[in-house]
Design an enzyme around this catalytic site. Structure first.
Site, PDB file in Angstrom:
ATOM      1  N   GLY A  29      -4.293   0.656   5.083  1.00  0.00           N
ATOM      2  CA  GLY A  29      -3.197   0.522   6.046  1.00  0.00           C
ATOM      3  C   GLY A  29      -3.670  -0.185   7.313  1.00  0.00           C
ATOM      4  O   GLY A  29      -3.057  -1.140   7.793  1.00  0.00           O
ATOM      5  N   GLY A  85      -4.713   5.294   4.343  1.00  0.00           N
ATOM      6  CA  GLY A  85      -4.105   4.620   5.483  1.00  0.00           C
ATOM      7  C   GLY A  85      -5.168   4.070   6.422  1.00  0.00           C
ATOM      8  O   GLY A  85      -5.023   2.978   6.969  1.00  0.00           O
ATOM      9  N   SER A  86      -6.263   4.837   6.571  1.00  0.00           N
ATOM     10  CA  SER A  86      -7.269   4.410   7.543  1.00  0.00           C
ATOM     11  C   SER A  86      -7.995   3.142   7.099  1.00  0.00           C
ATOM     12  O   SER A  86      -8.433   2.364   7.948  1.00  0.00           O
ATOM     13  CB  SER A  86      -8.252   5.545   7.833  1.00  0.00           C
ATOM     14  OG  SER A  86      -8.800   5.976   6.619  1.00  0.00           O
ATOM     15  N   GLY A 135      -5.061   3.147  -1.710  1.00  0.00           N
ATOM     16  CA  GLY A 135      -6.144   3.582  -0.832  1.00  0.00           C
ATOM     17  C   GLY A 135      -5.617   4.322   0.366  1.00  0.00           C
ATOM     18  O   GLY A 135      -4.415   4.584   0.474  1.00  0.00           O
ATOM     19  N   LYS A 153       0.862  -1.182   0.000  1.00  0.00           N
ATOM     20  CA  LYS A 153       0.000   0.000   0.000  1.00  0.00           C
ATOM     21  C   LYS A 153       0.895   1.227   0.000  1.00  0.00           C
ATOM     22  O   LYS A 153       1.457   1.604   1.025  1.00  0.00           O
ATOM     23  CB  LYS A 153      -0.917   0.043   1.238  1.00  0.00           C
ATOM     24  CG  LYS A 153      -1.964   1.165   1.109  1.00  0.00           C
ATOM     25  CD  LYS A 153      -2.229   1.920   2.398  1.00  0.00           C
ATOM     26  CE  LYS A 153      -1.502   3.204   2.573  1.00  0.00           C
ATOM     27  NZ  LYS A 153      -1.728   4.293   1.640  1.00  0.00           N
ATOM     28  N   GLU A 211      10.696  16.031  15.278  1.00  0.00           N
ATOM     29  CA  GLU A 211      11.006  15.910  13.847  1.00  0.00           C
ATOM     30  C   GLU A 211      10.131  16.891  13.072  1.00  0.00           C
ATOM     31  O   GLU A 211       8.903  16.837  13.156  1.00  0.00           O
ATOM     32  CB  GLU A 211      10.719  14.477  13.384  1.00  0.00           C
ATOM     33  CG  GLU A 211      11.097  14.248  11.943  1.00  0.00           C
ATOM     34  CD  GLU A 211      10.761  12.840  11.461  1.00  0.00           C
ATOM     35  OE1 GLU A 211       9.657  12.356  11.738  1.00  0.00           O
ATOM     36  OE2 GLU A 211      11.622  12.235  10.816  1.00  0.00           O
ATOM     37  N   CYS A 253      13.852  11.005   6.622  1.00  0.00           N
ATOM     38  CA  CYS A 253      13.780  10.533   8.018  1.00  0.00           C
ATOM     39  C   CYS A 253      15.153  10.567   8.686  1.00  0.00           C
ATOM     40  O   CYS A 253      15.254  10.785   9.888  1.00  0.00           O
ATOM     41  CB  CYS A 253      13.180   9.142   8.079  1.00  0.00           C
ATOM     42  SG  CYS A 253      13.951   7.998   6.943  1.00  0.00           S
TER      43      CYS A 253
HETATM   44  P1  TAP Z   1       2.141   8.632   7.801  1.00  0.00           P
HETATM   45  O1  TAP Z   1       0.804   9.163   8.119  1.00  0.00           O
HETATM   46  O2  TAP Z   1       2.855   7.853   8.810  1.00  0.00           O
HETATM   47  O3  TAP Z   1       1.956   7.764   6.451  1.00  0.00           O
HETATM   48  C1  TAP Z   1       2.829   6.749   6.029  1.00  0.00           C
HETATM   49  C2  TAP Z   1       2.019   5.616   5.408  1.00  0.00           C
HETATM   50  O4  TAP Z   1       1.138   5.066   6.389  1.00  0.00           O
HETATM   51  C3  TAP Z   1       1.131   6.059   4.248  1.00  0.00           C
HETATM   52  O5  TAP Z   1       1.047   5.033   3.290  1.00  0.00           O
HETATM   53  C4  TAP Z   1      -0.208   6.253   4.948  1.00  0.00           C
HETATM   54  O6  TAP Z   1      -1.310   6.170   4.075  1.00  0.00           O
HETATM   55  C5  TAP Z   1      -0.191   5.089   5.905  1.00  0.00           C
HETATM   56  N1  TAP Z   1      -1.124   5.227   7.032  1.00  0.00           N
HETATM   57  C6  TAP Z   1      -1.738   6.348   7.510  1.00  0.00           C
HETATM   58  N2  TAP Z   1      -2.536   6.040   8.552  1.00  0.00           N
HETATM   59  C7  TAP Z   1      -2.428   4.703   8.747  1.00  0.00           C
HETATM   60  C8  TAP Z   1      -3.000   3.796   9.681  1.00  0.00           C
HETATM   61  N3  TAP Z   1      -3.841   4.191  10.630  1.00  0.00           N
HETATM   62  N4  TAP Z   1      -2.661   2.487   9.610  1.00  0.00           N
HETATM   63  C9  TAP Z   1      -1.787   2.054   8.677  1.00  0.00           C
HETATM   64  N5  TAP Z   1      -1.230   2.875   7.737  1.00  0.00           N
HETATM   65  C10 TAP Z   1      -1.535   4.180   7.779  1.00  0.00           C
HETATM   66  O7  TAP Z   1       3.054   9.765   7.361  1.00  0.00           O
HETATM   67  P2  TAP Z   1       2.610  11.060   6.577  1.00  0.00           P
HETATM   68  O8  TAP Z   1       1.269  11.588   6.874  1.00  0.00           O
HETATM   69  O9  TAP Z   1       2.803  10.695   5.203  1.00  0.00           O
HETATM   70  O10 TAP Z   1       3.628  12.104   7.181  1.00  0.00           O
HETATM   71  C11 TAP Z   1       3.424  12.645   8.482  1.00  0.00           C
HETATM   72  C12 TAP Z   1       4.720  12.733   9.227  1.00  0.00           C
HETATM   73  O11 TAP Z   1       5.324  11.441   9.271  1.00  0.00           O
HETATM   74  C13 TAP Z   1       5.770  13.600   8.574  1.00  0.00           C
HETATM   75  O12 TAP Z   1       5.642  14.914   8.909  1.00  0.00           O
HETATM   76  C14 TAP Z   1       7.038  12.987   9.099  1.00  0.00           C
HETATM   77  O13 TAP Z   1       7.367  13.488  10.349  1.00  0.00           O
HETATM   78  C15 TAP Z   1       6.709  11.554   9.233  1.00  0.00           C
HETATM   79  N6  TAP Z   1       7.205  10.762   8.115  1.00  0.00           N
HETATM   80  C16 TAP Z   1       8.271  10.006   8.364  1.00  0.00           C
HETATM   81  C17 TAP Z   1       8.777   9.241   7.353  1.00  0.00           C
HETATM   82  C18 TAP Z   1       9.931   8.377   7.606  1.00  0.00           C
HETATM   83  S1  TAP Z   1      10.729   7.762   6.361  1.00  0.00           S
HETATM   84  N7  TAP Z   1      10.323   8.081   8.799  1.00  0.00           N
HETATM   85  C19 TAP Z   1       8.226   9.271   6.085  1.00  0.00           C
HETATM   86  C20 TAP Z   1       7.112  10.066   5.864  1.00  0.00           C
HETATM   87  C21 TAP Z   1       6.617  10.807   6.910  1.00  0.00           C
HETATM   88  P3  TAP Z   1      -1.842   7.510   3.336  1.00  0.00           P
HETATM   89  O14 TAP Z   1      -0.758   7.950   2.462  1.00  0.00           O
HETATM   90  O15 TAP Z   1      -2.989   7.027   2.562  1.00  0.00           O
HETATM   91  O16 TAP Z   1      -2.174   8.463   4.431  1.00  0.00           O
END
Ligand code: TAP
Length: 475
Positions: free
Chosen positions: A207, A203-204, A201, A170, A378, A279
């Site tokens: 995921g 995350g909610s 799709g 996903k 972060e 990250c």
């Molecule tokens: P997340 O919300 O963590 O999203 C990462 C992945 O998880 C996406 O595919 C997302 O789907 C999915 N996801 C969201 N809610 C979920 C749930 N309840 N259960 C399972 N999977 C779920 O990150 P983001 O919104 O993209 O970024 C938010 C913050 O996360 C950033 O500001 C940053 O601090 C951090 N971040 C960290 C990293 C690394 S590499 N450590 C990478 C990205 C972001 P959707 O895309 O459909 O929401």
């Protein structure tokens, strides 16, 4: 406009059972660049069934067969180089040069590394009183973020194929199109139906569904700490293994014999490359008190050499942030920083001449206390903090005074000091003097930066169970 309203399930592009779509925004233009399906639990269930059905044969495939599939993926990835570069620029906002020099080769590097690692990998070991068998962990759910559209999914998929573990991917809904191209490449590589599945799709729904699905054995997630926590809680219901690659607030320790110009360029590149959405970015610069003034001058002098702008324009070093939400988050941290510390360069708002697009100003704060919010949380944007230290022990203490432990950077000359600091930082990856990336070096975090390791042979181990057989017949 790029539209892909189907999921890749059981070796075929398959209609979604739902009708909802997700619009994907180009962060440089703020316009819709394409649409994907917002998959349903039914779609996910179909993919899990396909992966389960593929498991018996895929998990028993030979090493030679897996290497052949990986080689075909490498060829397919190379053949679609230009398209991958363009799509990552459009969906993420990475400058074309960054897509070409960072994103494209990182995705490719993991597939190539998996071939190398697999060639030397032993799935059976004689250990005196028993024989150790390393076997596929089963069906694996892969959840990836937007900040490196091919890097994270490539390391996960390459390791899973090497281990003979069928997957359901996903990808992040902000950057799904590079993942869709990778799925097309895998389709052409001739893997057995069901060994690789992609369900787009939210995350909610997808995921969450992956985390709690009783027929998924392992979840590998990269993203935010908050979602990582939710995944662990959901996964606990079915006792499945979870690997998490989460965030960081990594230190850049500048030693007192460092070349100050090189140190300033290193610090700048950590927040300008990929607009700081990395990250493992080094966003806490620890500098000897005696070097502070000169370092600050160099940062201010060199920062204009990393211009912000349209990612498709030549010479641009820093593109927009991925989304409006991300822009708002970064702005709120910059505003906090203005109350907590001294703004050296950058600041709140959009850079001049860039009213459209989620552009932010590369920003350095100085006179920062290590316990302030901007030094501990972060930010995931082009923001760094400068913190002084009195001696090396103080530098190490400050470097480790964080809940994170993903990476650390050391800049200097004395080999004894460099090694001492490198071995004293509590983090999963340390880079000394901007050394080159080795795709076989394990990647993952100490402390709240995660659980488990990716990349190379350590990455393959994540997708394996170990079995001890006592009394295995020898012939
Ligand atoms: P997340 O919300 O963590 O999203 C990462 C992945 O998880 C996406 O595919 C997302 O789907 C999915 N996801 C969201 N809610 C979920 C749930 N309840 N259960 C399972 N999977 C779920 O990150 P983001 O919104 O993209 O970024 C938010 C913050 O996360 C950033 O500001 C940053 O601090 C951090 N971040 C960290 C990293 C690394 S590499 N450590 C990478 C990205 C972001 P959707 O895309 O459909 O929401």
């Amino acid at each position: 406009m790029r539209n892909q309203l189907k999921h890749y399930i059981n070796g075929e592009w398959t209609e979604s059972t739902g009708s909802e779509v997700i619009e994907v925004i180009n962060p440089a233009t703020e316009e819709v660049m394409g649409k994907i399906s917002s998959g349903t639990e039914e779609d996910l269930d179909k993919a899990v069934k396909a992966a389960r059905a593929a498991f018996p044969a895929f998990s028993r495939s030979t090493k030679e067969q897996r290497i052949e599939w990986l080689e075909k993926i490498v060829q397919g990835y190379e053949a679609r180089k230009e398209e991958l570069i363009e799509v990552m620029t459009d969906e993420l906002g990475a400058p074309l040069s960054v897509s070409e020099e960072v994103h494209y080769p990182m995705g490719l590097g993991h597939f190539k590394q998996a071939i190398d690692s697999l060639s030397d990998f032993s799935f059976t070991e004689e250990r005196g009183g028993h024989t150790l068998l390393k076997e596929s962990i089963g069906v694996s759910g892969l959840i990836t973020p937007w900040n490196f559209p091919t890097n994270q999914l490539s390391t996960k998929i390459a390791s899973a194929i090497a281990a003979g573990s069928p997957v359901i991917l996903k990808p992040a809904s902000k950057t799904p199109f590079a993942a869709i191209i990778v799925a097309e490449i895998i389709d052409e590589a001739g893997l057995p139906a069901g060994a690789f599945n992609l369900v787009n799709g939210s995350g909610s729904v997808i995921g969450n569904g992956i985390s709690s699905h009783p027929d998924i054995d392992f979840v590998s997630f990269t993203g935010s700490g908050g979602v990582g926590e939710t995944i662990m809680q959901k996964a606990a219901e079915t006792k499945k293994k979870v690997a998490l690659e989460l965030g960081g607030k990594s230190p850049v320790v500048v030693l007192d014999d460092a070349n100050v110009e090189e140190a300033a360029k290193t610090a700048i590149s950590h927040i300008t490359k990929n607009t700081g959405q990395v990250c493992s970015a080094g966003t806490r610069v620890l500098i000897p008190e005696s070097m502070k003034e000169e370092f600050e001058q160099k940062v201010v002098e060199f920062l204009p050499n990393y211009p912000v702008g349209d990612p498709r324009k030549e010479g641009v070093a820093t593109g927009p942030l991925v989304s409006e939400d991300q822009w708002e988050t970064v702005q709120s941290y910059i505003e906090k920083g203005e109350n907590e510390a001294k703004l050296l360069v950058g600041g709140a708002g959009k850079p001049e001449g860039l009213p459209t697009g989620y552009y932010a100003k590369p920003t350095f704060f100085t006179d920062v206390s290590n316990d302030s919010v901007i030094a501990q949380e972060e930010i995931f944007g082009p923001v760094s903090v400068i913190i002084t230290y009195s001696d090396v022990e103080d530098a190490i203490e400050k470097a480790n005074d964080t809940k994170y432990g993903l990476a650390g950077y050391v800049v200097g000359q004395d080999p004894v000091q460099l090694s001492y600091v490198a071995s004293s930082i509590r983090a999963g990856r340390i880079v000394v003097n901007n050394a080159e990336t080795d795709f076989n070096g394990p990647f993952g975090g100490y402390k709240e930066s995660g659980i488990g390791r990716e990349w190379g042979d350590f990455g393959i181990e994540e997708y394996l169970e170990v079995k001890s057989v006592h009394g295995m017949p020898t012939s």
